[in-house]
Write a protein that holds these residues in place. Sequence first.
Motif, mmCIF file in Angstrom:
data_model
loop_
_atom_site.group_PDB
_atom_site.id
_atom_site.type_symbol
_atom_site.label_atom_id
_atom_site.label_comp_id
_atom_site.label_asym_id
_atom_site.label_seq_id
_atom_site.Cartn_x
_atom_site.Cartn_y
_atom_site.Cartn_z
ATOM 1 N N GLU A 15 53.899 46.795 31.276
ATOM 2 C CA GLU A 15 55.081 45.592 31.044
ATOM 3 C C GLU A 15 56.075 46.029 30.169
ATOM 4 O O GLU A 15 57.242 45.879 30.519
ATOM 5 C CB GLU A 15 54.576 44.362 30.999
ATOM 6 N N ASN A 16 55.756 46.312 28.871
ATOM 7 C CA ASN A 16 56.567 46.548 27.995
ATOM 8 C C ASN A 16 57.444 47.993 28.255
ATOM 9 O O ASN A 16 58.823 47.914 28.049
ATOM 10 C CB ASN A 16 55.848 46.766 26.608
ATOM 11 N N GLN A 17 56.950 48.841 28.749
ATOM 12 C CA GLN A 17 57.477 49.930 29.015
ATOM 13 C C GLN A 17 58.320 49.632 30.390
ATOM 14 O O GLN A 17 59.492 50.279 30.134
ATOM 15 C CB GLN A 17 56.426 51.000 29.651
ATOM 16 N N THR A 18 57.960 48.856 31.253
ATOM 17 C CA THR A 18 59.073 48.821 32.401
ATOM 18 C C THR A 18 59.945 47.891 31.890
ATOM 19 O O THR A 18 61.296 48.043 32.362
ATOM 20 C CB THR A 18 57.963 47.714 33.189
ATOM 21 N N SER A 19 59.766 47.066 30.863
ATOM 22 C CA SER A 19 61.244 46.428 30.508
ATOM 23 C C SER A 19 62.046 47.147 29.795
ATOM 24 O O SER A 19 63.378 47.274 29.953
ATOM 25 C CB SER A 19 60.856 45.278 29.267
ATOM 26 N N ALA A 20 61.440 48.094 28.906
ATOM 27 C CA ALA A 20 62.423 49.186 28.406
ATOM 28 C C ALA A 20 63.094 50.166 29.401
ATOM 29 O O ALA A 20 64.418 50.378 29.127
ATOM 30 C CB ALA A 20 61.840 49.871 27.304
ATOM 31 N N LEU A 21 62.502 50.549 30.558
ATOM 32 C CA LEU A 21 63.087 51.328 31.523
ATOM 33 C C LEU A 21 64.136 50.724 32.229
ATOM 34 O O LEU A 21 65.266 51.296 32.687
ATOM 35 C CB LEU A 21 61.925 51.946 32.323
ATOM 36 N N LEU A 86 55.066 40.973 37.526
ATOM 37 C CA LEU A 86 55.330 42.280 38.129
ATOM 38 C C LEU A 86 56.409 41.956 39.459
ATOM 39 O O LEU A 86 57.131 42.667 39.782
ATOM 40 C CB LEU A 86 53.946 42.751 38.804
ATOM 41 N N GLN A 87 56.182 40.843 40.043
ATOM 42 C CA GLN A 87 57.138 40.293 40.953
ATOM 43 C C GLN A 87 58.634 40.341 40.432
ATOM 44 O O GLN A 87 59.351 40.887 41.214
ATOM 45 C CB GLN A 87 56.660 39.111 41.589
#
Length: 218
Positions: A15-21, A86-87
Motif C-alpha cells: 500500500e505504501n509503495q502504491t501511494s508513492a508510485l 485497494l478499491q
Amino acid sequence: MSSFSSIRSQAVSLENQTSALLSRYSSFAVSSTSSPTAEETKLEKQIETILHKRDEILNNLTRITESDSSISTVKLQQLSRHKEILQENWKNFGQIRSSILQERNKLNLLFNVKSDIEQHQKTNQIENELDYIQDESVRANRLNNFADTLISRAYETRENLLSSNSVINNASSRIGNSMSSIPGLNVVISKINTRRKRDALILSTLISACILILFFTR
C-alpha cells in the motif's frame, strides 16, 4: 501456512509503495507528451502489477478469516479497510490514467491544428507565389508583344522610307533625263538663273541707296 499478521504486513508495505508510485504517476498528467515515454509506460505496468498482487494478498487474508472462526473483530476490520484502500487505489489509478490520456489528446489536437494552419499558410503562400509568377509572365508577354509590334512598325517605316527614296531618285533621274533630252532647256534654265541673280543684285543696290539717302537727309 502464513499467519494473518505476516500476510497483512505485506499488504501494508505494498500500500505504501502504491501511494508513492501513484504520486509519481500523477505528474505525467500535468506534463504530458504527445506519446507515452518509456518511464511512464514502465511506471504504469509497475502500478498494475502491485495492485494485482495486493488483490491476491487480500484474497489470502479473506481465506484465513473464513477458515478461522475465532478470528478477532479487529482483524476483520483491518481486512475490510485494506479492501477499501485497494478499491480507492484502483479508482485513483484509473482517474490518473484517464487524465493523462485526455491531456495527451488535447496536446495532439493542438499540434494537429497548428500543423494544419501551417500547412494551409504554406499552401496559400505557394498559391500566391504561383499567382505572382503567372501575373509576371502575363506582363512579360504583353511587353514582348508590344516590343514585337514596335519592331514590326519600325521595319515597315524603314521599308516605306527606302521605297520613297527609291521613288524620289527615280523621279529625279527621269527629270534629269527629260531635261537633257530637250534641246536648249539647259540654256533657258541658265539664263533664268542669271536673270534672278541680276534682279537680286539690282534690288539689293536699290535698298542700300535708299538707306544711305535716309541716313544723310535726317
